[in-house]
Write a protein that holds these residues in place. Structure first.
Motif, PDB file in Angstrom:
ATOM      1  N   PRO A   1      -9.017  15.220   2.464  1.00  0.00           N
ATOM      2  CA  PRO A   1     -10.118  14.257   2.662  1.00  0.00           C
ATOM      3  C   PRO A   1      -9.691  12.802   2.444  1.00  0.00           C
ATOM      4  O   PRO A   1     -10.270  11.887   3.018  1.00  0.00           O
ATOM      5  CB  PRO A   1     -11.152  14.667   1.610  1.00  0.00           C
ATOM      6  CG  PRO A   1     -10.851  16.082   1.307  1.00  0.00           C
ATOM      7  CD  PRO A   1      -9.376  16.234   1.448  1.00  0.00           C
ATOM      8  N   MET A   2      -8.643  12.592   1.616  1.00  0.00           N
ATOM      9  CA  MET A   2      -8.206  11.226   1.337  1.00  0.00           C
ATOM     10  C   MET A   2      -7.587  10.553   2.560  1.00  0.00           C
ATOM     11  O   MET A   2      -7.481   9.326   2.612  1.00  0.00           O
ATOM     12  CB  MET A   2      -7.208  11.210   0.169  1.00  0.00           C
ATOM     13  CG  MET A   2      -7.796  11.584  -1.170  1.00  0.00           C
ATOM     14  SD  MET A   2      -9.302  10.692  -1.573  1.00  0.00           S
ATOM     15  CE  MET A   2      -8.660   9.059  -1.889  1.00  0.00           C
TER      16      MET A   2
ATOM     17  N   GLU B   1     -10.192  -5.202  10.510  1.00  0.00           N
ATOM     18  CA  GLU B   1     -11.498  -5.773  10.817  1.00  0.00           C
ATOM     19  C   GLU B   1     -11.718  -7.084  10.048  1.00  0.00           C
ATOM     20  O   GLU B   1     -12.244  -8.059  10.588  1.00  0.00           O
ATOM     21  CB  GLU B   1     -12.590  -4.751  10.463  1.00  0.00           C
ATOM     22  CG  GLU B   1     -13.955  -5.049  10.993  1.00  0.00           C
ATOM     23  CD  GLU B   1     -14.014  -5.113  12.508  1.00  0.00           C
ATOM     24  OE1 GLU B   1     -13.154  -4.505  13.166  1.00  0.00           O
ATOM     25  OE2 GLU B   1     -14.914  -5.796  13.025  1.00  0.00           O
ATOM     26  N   GLY B   2     -11.285  -7.109   8.780  1.00  0.00           N
ATOM     27  CA  GLY B   2     -11.401  -8.324   7.977  1.00  0.00           C
ATOM     28  C   GLY B   2     -10.585  -9.448   8.581  1.00  0.00           C
ATOM     29  O   GLY B   2     -11.028 -10.598   8.643  1.00  0.00           O
TER      30      GLY B   2
ATOM     31  N   VAL C   1      -9.822   8.116   3.927  1.00  0.00           N
ATOM     32  CA  VAL C   1      -9.881   6.883   3.148  1.00  0.00           C
ATOM     33  C   VAL C   1      -8.760   5.939   3.582  1.00  0.00           C
ATOM     34  O   VAL C   1      -8.981   4.748   3.792  1.00  0.00           O
ATOM     35  CB  VAL C   1      -9.801   7.185   1.638  1.00  0.00           C
ATOM     36  CG1 VAL C   1      -9.655   5.909   0.846  1.00  0.00           C
ATOM     37  CG2 VAL C   1     -11.042   7.944   1.196  1.00  0.00           C
TER      38      VAL C   1
ATOM     39  N   MET D   1     -10.479  -1.383   7.890  1.00  0.00           N
ATOM     40  CA  MET D   1     -11.211  -2.514   7.337  1.00  0.00           C
ATOM     41  C   MET D   1     -10.318  -3.727   7.121  1.00  0.00           C
ATOM     42  O   MET D   1     -10.795  -4.867   7.205  1.00  0.00           O
ATOM     43  CB  MET D   1     -11.914  -2.113   6.035  1.00  0.00           C
ATOM     44  CG  MET D   1     -13.087  -1.182   6.247  1.00  0.00           C
ATOM     45  SD  MET D   1     -14.124  -1.620   7.639  1.00  0.00           S
ATOM     46  CE  MET D   1     -15.389  -2.540   6.805  1.00  0.00           C
ATOM     47  N   LEU D   2      -9.036  -3.523   6.845  1.00  0.00           N
ATOM     48  CA  LEU D   2      -8.132  -4.675   6.724  1.00  0.00           C
ATOM     49  C   LEU D   2      -8.007  -5.366   8.079  1.00  0.00           C
ATOM     50  O   LEU D   2      -8.067  -6.588   8.188  1.00  0.00           O
ATOM     51  CB  LEU D   2      -6.751  -4.242   6.206  1.00  0.00           C
ATOM     52  CG  LEU D   2      -6.644  -3.939   4.716  1.00  0.00           C
ATOM     53  CD1 LEU D   2      -5.214  -3.553   4.359  1.00  0.00           C
ATOM     54  CD2 LEU D   2      -7.080  -5.122   3.874  1.00  0.00           C
TER      55      LEU D   2
ATOM     56  N   ILE E   1       0.840  -1.203   0.000  1.00  0.00           N
ATOM     57  CA  ILE E   1       0.000   0.000   0.000  1.00  0.00           C
ATOM     58  C   ILE E   1       0.872   1.249   0.000  1.00  0.00           C
ATOM     59  O   ILE E   1       0.612   2.214  -0.729  1.00  0.00           O
ATOM     60  CB  ILE E   1      -0.985  -0.016   1.188  1.00  0.00           C
ATOM     61  CG1 ILE E   1      -2.028  -1.121   0.967  1.00  0.00           C
ATOM     62  CG2 ILE E   1      -1.690   1.333   1.341  1.00  0.00           C
ATOM     63  CD1 ILE E   1      -2.964  -1.354   2.122  1.00  0.00           C
TER      64      ILE E   1
ATOM     65  N   LEU F   1      -9.710   4.383   6.689  1.00  0.00           N
ATOM     66  CA  LEU F   1     -10.722   3.334   6.492  1.00  0.00           C
ATOM     67  C   LEU F   1     -10.101   2.062   5.921  1.00  0.00           C
ATOM     68  O   LEU F   1     -10.477   0.953   6.305  1.00  0.00           O
ATOM     69  CB  LEU F   1     -11.828   3.852   5.567  1.00  0.00           C
ATOM     70  CG  LEU F   1     -13.083   2.999   5.485  1.00  0.00           C
ATOM     71  CD1 LEU F   1     -13.737   2.830   6.835  1.00  0.00           C
ATOM     72  CD2 LEU F   1     -14.076   3.602   4.501  1.00  0.00           C
ATOM     73  N   VAL F   2      -9.138   2.223   5.016  1.00  0.00           N
ATOM     74  CA  VAL F   2      -8.442   1.049   4.452  1.00  0.00           C
ATOM     75  C   VAL F   2      -7.811   0.240   5.581  1.00  0.00           C
ATOM     76  O   VAL F   2      -8.035  -0.965   5.710  1.00  0.00           O
ATOM     77  CB  VAL F   2      -7.353   1.472   3.438  1.00  0.00           C
ATOM     78  CG1 VAL F   2      -6.489   0.282   3.060  1.00  0.00           C
ATOM     79  CG2 VAL F   2      -7.967   2.079   2.193  1.00  0.00           C
TER      80      VAL F   2
END
Lengths: 108, 251
Positions: free
Chosen positions: A85-86, A99-100, A89, A96-97, A54, A92-93
């Protein structure tokens, strides 16, 4: 006011052409590094590896946005309006990784 | 500076009205805002991918087949039997995307997507060279670089069509995935499809701009700003591909 008082155009450096080609080689090099790393780290799974890919992606994005999209030479105000604003994001990436990964641990 | 608002102190303010505080034209600013919103859209798709990918087990390490090795006709079946394509584990991208046009029976992991990445980066370079030529008001140069960009975009779309055809031929559907977890194929079709649709729109816009350049529209207008605006969109498509590539083929 006239429609096109062609603004005080933000400066384009005189060596733009060489900067473009330099950016091209950097992007190509980073892509080759990406693919090489994929095969070197093939059987190795960790969040660190993803973070590495990433980060390499973000570095490439920096060059594309900065040089190709001219952002480096625009007003700082425009840069912050688009880029800040990014940050959410990116947050969140990461979220969520993680969390996954947790969902995975609950399943197996 | 005649148009900027001056207060009694004699100081000019960027936000005083009468001029663009961002020092870009309205059209360019709106393109940036659109791209920001589009970036959110793609982010949501890729984040969904990341989440689903990590809620499954990591790909099983492949010790069976090495690059350039011969592969049979029933590769997917063989991999299923070998226990590399199973329901609980995400499939390894190197085993799914190992085809190359005109070369049959050889394991070429990620070669084709690397080529696609190269094509898109290169078309981004020709686009920015067109913008640069536009600053110098060189009509022919702008036209040539625009044409190269269109060819690059069309080549990328062709590659993607081929990749989709191969993927479908192997049995992948929106609701079925021969390589393992069902959502893998669905995500592939939706994310690369959405990106491909952007590339397609970009090519259409580039063709329109190319025709306008040839017709001398921007020469008459006195500047090539339309080329810059479409260029912004085109680079964004390239930028999204960087992340599609990272998420789908590397992670």
């Amino acid at each position: 006011m006239e429609h096109m008082e062609h603004l005080e155009h933000t400066e384009t450096p005189s060596d733009m052409k060489s900067q473009i080609w330099k950016t091209f080689w950097i992007l190509l090099g980073l892509t080759v590094i990406d693919i090489a790393l994929y095969f070197i780290l093939l059987s190795y799974h960790s969040m660190l590896k993803n973070a590495l890919f990433i980060i390499l992606g973000v570095v490439k994005a920096w060059y594309i946005v900065g040089v190709f999209m001219h952002m480096k030479f625009e007003r700082k105000m425009l840069m912050y309006t688009i880029i800040l604003p990014m940050i959410f994001v990116v947050f969140l990436v990461i979220l969520m990784l993680i969390e996954g990964d947790f969902t995975n641990k609950l399943r197996w | 500076m005649a148009n900027s608002t001056t207060l009694s102190t004699g100081k000019t303010f960027a936000w005083g009205g009468g001029k663009s505080p961002f020092s870009v034209s309205y059209g360019k600013l709106m393109m940036w805002i659109f791209l920001l919103s589009d970036a959110f859209t793609f982010s949501s798709l890729l984040i969904a991918y990341g989440f689903i990918r990590y809620s499954y087990q990591a790909p099983i390490a492949n010790t069976i087949i090495k690059p350039l090795q011969h592969v049979g006709e029933n590769f997917v079946e063989e991999m299923k039997k070998a226990g590399l394509f199973v329901q609980d584990h995400w499939p390894a991208p190197e085993l799914v995307f190992n085809h190359f046009p005109f070369i049959h029976g050889m394991h070429l992991p990620l070669f084709f997507v690397s080529l696609m990445t190269f094509i898109l980066i290169f078309s981004s370079v020709t686009m920015v060279l067109a913008v640069e030529a536009g600053h110098r008001m060189k009509k022919d140069e702008v036209a040539n670089y625009m044409l190269l960009t269109i060819i690059g975009g069309a080549a990328f779309l062709g590659c993607q069509a081929w990749e989709w055809a191969t993927f479908i031929h192997e049995g992948a559907r929106l609701d079925y995935n021969p390589f393992g977890p069902r959502s893998f194929a669905a995500l592939f079709f939706i994310v690369t499809g959405f990106h491909g649709f952007h590339v397609f729109s970009g090519v259409v816009l580039n063709v329109i701009i190319y025709l306008n350049v040839l017709a001398g529209t921007y020469e008459d207008r006195g500047h090539y700003e339309m080329v810059e605006k479409v260029g912004l969109y085109w680079h964004f498509v390239d930028l999204v591909w960087v992340f599609v590539f990272t998420f789908f083929y590397l992670i």
